[in-house]
Design a protein around this motif. Structure first.
Motif, mmCIF file in Angstrom:
data_model
loop_
_atom_site.group_PDB
_atom_site.id
_atom_site.type_symbol
_atom_site.label_atom_id
_atom_site.label_comp_id
_atom_site.label_asym_id
_atom_site.label_seq_id
_atom_site.Cartn_x
_atom_site.Cartn_y
_atom_site.Cartn_z
ATOM 1 N N ARG A 45 -0.905 12.020 -8.327
ATOM 2 C CA ARG A 45 -0.132 12.999 -7.595
ATOM 3 C C ARG A 45 0.758 12.356 -6.539
ATOM 4 N NH1 ARG A 45 -3.967 17.731 -5.670
ATOM 5 N NH2 ARG A 45 -1.904 18.597 -5.130
ATOM 6 N N ALA A 46 0.392 11.135 -6.106
ATOM 7 C CA ALA A 46 1.205 10.446 -5.102
ATOM 8 C C ALA A 46 2.594 10.165 -5.672
ATOM 9 C CB ALA A 46 0.518 9.129 -4.700
ATOM 10 N N ASN A 47 3.572 10.212 -4.854
ATOM 11 C CA ASN A 47 4.976 9.900 -5.212
ATOM 12 C C ASN A 47 5.511 10.795 -6.316
ATOM 13 O OD1 ASN A 47 3.600 6.903 -4.671
ATOM 14 N ND2 ASN A 47 5.440 7.343 -3.458
ATOM 15 N N ASN A 48 5.098 12.017 -6.351
ATOM 16 C CA ASN A 48 5.686 12.994 -7.281
ATOM 17 C C ASN A 48 5.312 12.668 -8.736
ATOM 18 O OD1 ASN A 48 7.186 14.825 -8.730
ATOM 19 N ND2 ASN A 48 8.912 14.745 -7.293
ATOM 20 N N SER A 49 4.274 13.376 -9.185
ATOM 21 C CA SER A 49 3.807 13.142 -10.559
ATOM 22 C C SER A 49 4.851 13.544 -11.595
ATOM 23 C CB SER A 49 2.504 13.911 -10.800
ATOM 24 O OG SER A 49 2.726 15.309 -10.600
ATOM 25 N N GLU A 50 5.744 14.491 -11.259
ATOM 26 C CA GLU A 50 6.796 14.891 -12.204
ATOM 27 C C GLU A 50 7.711 13.721 -12.538
ATOM 28 O OE1 GLU A 50 9.043 18.252 -11.066
ATOM 29 O OE2 GLU A 50 7.326 19.618 -11.001
ATOM 30 N N LEU A 51 8.067 12.957 -11.473
ATOM 31 C CA LEU A 51 8.925 11.783 -11.739
ATOM 32 C C LEU A 51 8.197 10.736 -12.571
ATOM 33 C CD1 LEU A 51 10.782 11.197 -8.346
ATOM 34 C CD2 LEU A 51 11.677 12.166 -10.458
ATOM 35 N N SER A 52 6.881 10.632 -12.357
ATOM 36 C CA SER A 52 6.110 9.667 -13.148
ATOM 37 C C SER A 52 6.136 10.033 -14.620
ATOM 38 C CB SER A 52 4.667 9.591 -12.635
ATOM 39 O OG SER A 52 4.629 9.104 -11.324
ATOM 40 N N PHE A 53 5.892 11.345 -14.935
ATOM 41 C CA PHE A 53 5.927 11.765 -16.333
ATOM 42 C C PHE A 53 7.354 11.661 -16.923
ATOM 43 C CE2 PHE A 53 1.905 13.899 -15.186
ATOM 44 C CZ PHE A 53 1.114 13.394 -16.200
ATOM 45 N N LEU A 54 8.359 11.998 -16.115
ATOM 46 C CA LEU A 54 9.741 11.864 -16.590
ATOM 47 C C LEU A 54 10.102 10.401 -16.839
ATOM 48 C CD1 LEU A 54 12.304 13.395 -17.257
ATOM 49 C CD2 LEU A 54 13.009 13.175 -14.865
ATOM 50 N N LEU A 55 9.560 9.519 -15.959
ATOM 51 C CA LEU A 55 9.788 8.078 -16.152
ATOM 52 C C LEU A 55 9.112 7.588 -17.424
ATOM 53 C CD1 LEU A 55 10.849 5.372 -15.197
ATOM 54 C CD2 LEU A 55 8.835 5.146 -13.734
ATOM 55 N N LEU A 56 7.894 8.081 -17.656
ATOM 56 C CA LEU A 56 7.203 7.693 -18.891
ATOM 57 C C LEU A 56 7.954 8.204 -20.124
ATOM 58 C CD1 LEU A 56 3.487 8.273 -17.833
ATOM 59 C CD2 LEU A 56 4.562 6.084 -18.385
ATOM 60 N N THR A 87 11.425 5.405 -5.454
ATOM 61 C CA THR A 87 11.614 4.454 -4.362
ATOM 62 C C THR A 87 12.094 5.154 -3.104
ATOM 63 O OG1 THR A 87 12.238 2.814 -6.003
ATOM 64 C CG2 THR A 87 12.728 2.280 -3.740
ATOM 65 N N MET A 88 13.006 6.074 -3.268
ATOM 66 C CA MET A 88 13.535 6.800 -2.112
ATOM 67 C C MET A 88 12.445 7.659 -1.467
ATOM 68 S SD MET A 88 16.635 5.865 -1.743
ATOM 69 C CE MET A 88 17.226 7.113 -0.615
ATOM 70 N N ALA A 141 13.687 -0.570 -2.932
ATOM 71 C CA ALA A 141 12.293 -0.993 -3.090
ATOM 72 C C ALA A 141 11.989 -2.196 -2.221
ATOM 73 C CB ALA A 141 12.026 -1.310 -4.562
ATOM 74 N N PHE A 142 12.981 -3.087 -2.112
ATOM 75 C CA PHE A 142 12.769 -4.269 -1.276
ATOM 76 C C PHE A 142 12.593 -3.884 0.191
ATOM 77 C CE2 PHE A 142 14.252 -7.872 1.243
ATOM 78 C CZ PHE A 142 13.482 -8.891 0.720
ATOM 79 N N LEU A 143 13.305 -2.877 0.639
ATOM 80 C CA LEU A 143 13.201 -2.431 2.028
ATOM 81 C C LEU A 143 11.863 -1.771 2.299
ATOM 82 C CD1 LEU A 143 16.780 -0.954 2.606
ATOM 83 C CD2 LEU A 143 15.863 -3.136 3.455
ATOM 84 N N ALA A 144 11.276 -1.180 1.272
ATOM 85 C CA ALA A 144 10.011 -0.453 1.471
ATOM 86 C C ALA A 144 8.796 -1.259 1.077
ATOM 87 C CB ALA A 144 10.054 0.842 0.666
ATOM 88 N N ARG A 145 8.962 -2.547 0.784
ATOM 89 C CA ARG A 145 7.853 -3.322 0.252
ATOM 90 C C ARG A 145 6.750 -3.575 1.277
ATOM 91 N NH1 ARG A 145 11.368 -6.845 2.237
ATOM 92 N NH2 ARG A 145 10.656 -8.901 2.982
ATOM 93 N N LYS A 146 7.035 -3.575 2.600
ATOM 94 C CA LYS A 146 6.039 -3.901 3.637
ATOM 95 C C LYS A 146 5.572 -2.690 4.410
ATOM 96 C CE LYS A 146 7.523 -8.656 4.393
ATOM 97 N NZ LYS A 146 7.945 -9.654 5.394
ATOM 98 N N LEU A 147 5.851 -1.520 3.863
ATOM 99 C CA LEU A 147 5.389 -0.324 4.565
ATOM 100 C C LEU A 147 3.860 -0.305 4.550
ATOM 101 C CD1 LEU A 147 7.865 2.379 3.244
ATOM 102 C CD2 LEU A 147 7.932 1.157 5.409
ATOM 103 N N PRO A 148 3.227 0.060 5.715
ATOM 104 C CA PRO A 148 1.744 0.030 5.795
ATOM 105 C C PRO A 148 1.133 1.140 4.963
ATOM 106 C CG PRO A 148 2.676 0.921 7.815
ATOM 107 C CD PRO A 148 3.844 0.468 7.007
ATOM 108 N N ASP A 149 0.441 0.758 3.877
ATOM 109 C CA ASP A 149 -0.209 1.729 3.007
ATOM 110 C C ASP A 149 -1.176 0.964 2.128
ATOM 111 O OD1 ASP A 149 -0.932 3.936 1.676
ATOM 112 O OD2 ASP A 149 1.090 4.569 1.107
ATOM 113 N N ASN A 150 -2.290 1.592 1.747
ATOM 114 C CA ASN A 150 -3.241 0.909 0.878
ATOM 115 C C ASN A 150 -2.685 0.735 -0.535
ATOM 116 O OD1 ASN A 150 -5.152 0.535 2.812
ATOM 117 N ND2 ASN A 150 -6.390 2.348 2.299
ATOM 118 N N PHE A 151 -1.818 1.633 -0.943
ATOM 119 C CA PHE A 151 -1.190 1.485 -2.263
ATOM 120 C C PHE A 151 0.298 1.736 -2.113
ATOM 121 C CE2 PHE A 151 0.165 2.617 -6.490
ATOM 122 C CZ PHE A 151 -0.504 1.677 -7.259
ATOM 123 N N ASN A 152 0.982 0.652 -1.890
ATOM 124 C CA ASN A 152 2.430 0.744 -1.696
ATOM 125 C C ASN A 152 3.124 0.541 -3.052
ATOM 126 O OD1 ASN A 152 5.032 0.716 -0.872
ATOM 127 N ND2 ASN A 152 4.811 -0.942 0.614
#
Length: 862
Positions: free
Chosen positions: A625-636, A680-681, A772-783
């Motif tokens: 569900r993280a990061n919008n599951s709709e985009l994940s299925f559309l990406l797949l 990424t956005m 994606a490069f700009l967001a690579r060091k954002l503090p999160d357990n699963f970035n």
């Protein structure tokens, strides 16, 4: 003084004096200058026919001192053949005189002269036939002129004496009919207006000989001709036609029977030094007689002789060929003929004996090898001639009837004159004898006659005074005891079309040295198919080298001058004699490379489907569900299309597959990257939304994400539609890459469209990589941004290296490079973005909790 005072009276007086003197002169007398020329055979008649035959074939050479009047020509070498021709003329005259249907009441006489084959003597004979020999005293009431002594002339046998006689009598329009003068020059009516003949012109014979030589494949021949009008003109025409038929003459030599021996010896040396095995001989019977004796001394056997009608069917030539030099000879002869009663007439010899002159004495002595009234003091005593010798047992050229076709020509010539006279004299039961005979009128009637002989043969003359040209093809076939058979092996008819004139029968021919195989006489062997002829420098066109055709060129005929380039879709075979269709090269499913790429594509599709299944089963878990599951299925879904669109690049290109492969690739990849860009956005904006006072997430909700994906993809769709409308991709055949293969490929149509599609994908990939490069060091357990960065790195690396690899790869390998780039970038996205999540879902479910996903921790950068 007298003339000066009365000039007019003085001239009148002088004229009167001359008239008186002339009136007292003697009667005018016509006198012939020079010695009279008496005929060798003669007979009186109402109408006299002239005849000229070479009763002797040679004459004695004398060195004139010019101190006294030259003596008459002394002729030697009695020629029995000419006596036979004269006998044929006498037989026809006797037959006509005894006929009640032709010239009834009119008797034909004759005056026959011996020309000895000499042109000078021929002129004297022509003048004698035209003017007469007796001294004529013209009374005062008659002019000092008389009509020609003969109404027509039969003869001559050879062309050169004939031209001399025809030239002399031409202005008087006295008809002259030859039985054996074949020179084509005599058909010129401007020079010889009164000449006709009953034998075809060499104009046709020379062409027939050239076609005969060509028929047997002899392209390298030698030529021997008589040095007279017959040989020179006939050979000139033969050479002209031979050149048109690609026949070359290694040598062309001439001689005359009276030439000195050293000249003939030089000709023999030329024959010995030659490489051609075929000799074309344009000679008369008398010239061939001399040549055979010379060739026998040098034993020049093994040559294939091609002969003119002057000697090819003469049995006397075969009889003297004891060394079998002419065995297997082939040539043209007058068609066979028969004149009933002629043989019995010749054997009687009474017409010759009735002349009772010196000519008959010489003839009889030579015929029976005896002497009349020989002196006892003679060094060589022969038996006495009685004049009653029996001709039955004599075997020589006089008793040989093999020249019956020529006898028939003489016979037809006499009858042609008789039919013309019959028409002129208005003959019915009797003829109008008191009609003044006019040579011009006689000539016109002869030119227009058309009748049949008693054997049914048609006789007529064309506008040149020639008969229809027909020849038999004769082959000398030796038998036992030195006998030679003249076998008819074909016909030549000039009246037929060019391709049907020469007709050889399926008869076994005998060649030189009794061989059954056709002799080979070529300067160079035939060039087989697959090669072309290249002329040898400084040599005739028949001498050449055979050069193999270059790649892509063929020659499918023997002796080809050029090689023909194959059409673009074809290539020459190894023998260079046929064009075979080029192998069509394209990336197919059957070959190993195509099968591997197909397997990889299907594996990626199945792998994507499996990931989608895992995600669907765990769709309510935090990590999905993280990061919008709709985009994940559309990406797949888009990744599935990316894997499947690579299959459109495999197989034979067609119009639809070419348009589909590029547009499907462009749209699916933009859909895929737009989904990645959306995810990424979301990651990047989610962190900024946690800052105090930030209200940015309202612009990146689910609806906005869907619209952004749709908008970004729509731009690519518009680019593809414009590309397809303006200049779409199409199947094409590439002939330049490989010489012997055709590369079936899809041409881009518009290169701008292709690079616009590819450039738009690259632009989105770079934008996605930056975010994606700009967001690579954002503090999160699963970035997720870290994995998107990895995937974009792989994506960009693949497509940056694709460009030079695609441009430099030939043929189907360029297609393979494009498929590899599609699969590699698709696998990169699938593995980098979804495999880590699948790992947690399947192997580390304890981390797939909301608490763990929301927990803060330090994330190492890379």
């Amino acid at each position: 003084m007298f003339l000066s005072v009365w000039p007019e009276q003085g001239w009148a007086l002088l004229q009167l004096l001359l008239v008186v003197l002339l009136s007292q002169a003697e009667e005018p007398v016509c006198r012939q200058r020079g010695d009279p020329e008496s005929p060798q055979l003669f007979k009186d008649g109402d109408i006299i026919l002239g005849g000229t035959f070479s009763f002797h074939s040679r004459w004695k050479d004398r060195q004139e001192t010019y101190m006294h009047k030259p003596l008459p020509l002394e002729c030697t070498s009695l020629n029995f053949r000419e006596f036979q021709f004269a006998q044929s003329m006498l037989f026809a005259i006797e037959e006509i005189n005894n006929s009640t249907d032709l010239l009834p009441g009119v008797s034909l006489g004759y005056k026959i002269y011996d020309t000895c084959g000499s042109i000078a003597r021929s002129v004297r004979v022509a003048l004698a036939l035209t003017n007469g020999n007796e001294i004529v005293s013209a009374p005062s009431e008659e002019p000092c002129t008389k009509p020609a002594q003969v109404q027509a002339i039969m003869g001559e046998t050879s062309s050169s004496p004939t031209t001399a006689i025809a030239t002399v009598i031409g202005p008087f329009h006295i008809p002259m009919i030859s039985h054996f003068a074949t020179c084509a020059c005599l058909s010129d009516k401007s020079k010889y207006p009164s000449f006709l003949r009953t034998i075809p012109s060499d104009y046709y014979q020379s062409r027939a000989l050239a076609q005969l030589v060509k028929h047997f494949g002899w392209t390298w021949v030698g030529a021997i001709r008589a040095n007279n009008d017959y040989g020179n003109n006939g050979m000139a025409t033969f050479i002209e036609i031979a050149q048109q038929l690609d026949i070359c003459l290694e040598y062309s030599v001439s001689f005359f029977r009276t030439d000195p021996s050293d000249k003939i010896q030089k000709m023999i040396e030329i024959i010995k030094a030659s490489t051609s095995r075929v000799i074309v001989a344009f000679l008369s019977q008398m010239d061939m007689d001399v040549l055979i004796h010379e060739l026998s001394h040098h034993n020049l056997t093994g040559y294939q002789w091609v002969g003119s009608e002057g000697w090819i069917f003469d049995s006397q030539i075969a009889a003297i060929d004891e060394h079998h030099i002419l065995d297997g000879a082939i040539g043209l002869s007058i068609p066979k003929a028969h004149v009933s009663g002629l043989k019995a007439f010749m054997m009687n010899v009474k017409p010759l004996n009735s002349s009772n002159n010196k000519m008959f004495t010489e003839f009889w002595e030579t015929l029976f090898s005896c002497k009349f009234n020989q002196s006892k003091s003679s060094a060589e005593i022969q038996r006495d001639c009685t004049g009653q010798e029996d001709l039955t047992g004599v075997q020589n050229s006089f008793t040989d009837m093999s020249l019956m076709p020529i006898f028939n020509n003489v016979y037809k010539g006499v009858y042609a004159v008789a039919h013309a006279l019959h028409s002129m004299l208005s003959c019915n039961k009797t003829c109008t004898k008191d009609l003044q005979l006019d040579p011009i009128t006689i000539l016109q009637h002869i030119q227009n006659i058309h009748f049949k002989t008693k054997d049914g043969e048609e006789v007529y003359f064309n506008e040149n005074g020639d008969p229809a040209a027909k020849y038999e093809i004769i082959n000398w076939q030796p038998r036992e005891k030195g006998i030679v058979d003249f076998v008819s092996v074909g016909l030549y008819d000039a009246s037929l079309s060019a391709d049907k004139q020469l007709n050889l029968q399926n008869t076994s021919l005998i060649w030189a040295q009794n061989s059954q195989q056709v002799p080979v006489s070529v300067c160079s062997e035939k060039c087989p198919p697959g090669t072309r002829k290249v002329l040898q420098k400084g040599k005739p066109v028949c001498c050449y080298d055979c050069i193999r055709c270059a790649e892509g060129e063929i020659s499918n005929i023997t002796d080809s001058v050029t090689c023909t380039r194959c059409p673009p879709e074809f290539w020459s075979n190894n023998r260079r004699d046929a064009c075979i269709k080029k192998e069509a090269v394209f990336l197919s499913f059957e070959e190993i490379m195509g099968a591997l790429l197909t397997t990889a594509s299907l594996f990626g599709t199945c792998m994507t489907a499996l990931v989608a299944y895992i995600f669907f089963r765990n769709r309510k878990t935090p990590i999905v569900r993280a990061n919008n599951s709709e985009l994940s299925f559309l990406l797949l879904f888009s990744l599935t299309l990316c894997f499947l669109c690579s299959l459109t690049f495999i197989g034979r290109p067609s119009e639809w597959s070419c348009m589909l492969r590029h547009t499907a690739f462009g749209i699916t990849f933009v859909l895929c990257i737009s989904c990645v860009l959306g995810k990424t956005m979301v990651v990047l904006m989610a962190f900024r939304a946690t800052l105090p006072g930030s209200n940015v997430m309202k612009w990146f909700g689910p609806a906005q994400q869907r619209l952004s994906v749709l908008g970004v993809t729509l731009i690519q769709i518009i680019i593809c539609i414009l590309w397809l409308i303006i200049s779409p991709p199409f199947p094409s055949m590439n002939f330049k890459e490989f010489k012997d293969k055709i590369i079936l490929e899809c041409a881009l149509g518009s290169a701008v469209g292709f690079w616009a599609v590819l450039g738009y994908i690259g632009l989105l990939a770079v934008l996605c990589f930056i975010c994606a490069f700009l967001a690579r060091k954002l503090p999160d357990n699963f970035n997720e941004a870290k994995f998107i960065t990895f995937s974009m790195l792989i994506f960009c690396a693949v497509w940056i290296t694709f460009i030079p690899a695609y441009v430099s790869s030939p043929g189907k390998f360029s297609v393979a490079v494009e498929i590899f780039a599609i699969l590699a970038s698709s696998f990169g996205l699938l593995i980098c973005i979804f495999i880590p999540k699948c790992y947690i879902i399947l192997l580390r479910p304890e981390k797939n909790t909301k608490k763990n996903m929301m927990g803060k921790g330090s994330t190492k950068s890379f």
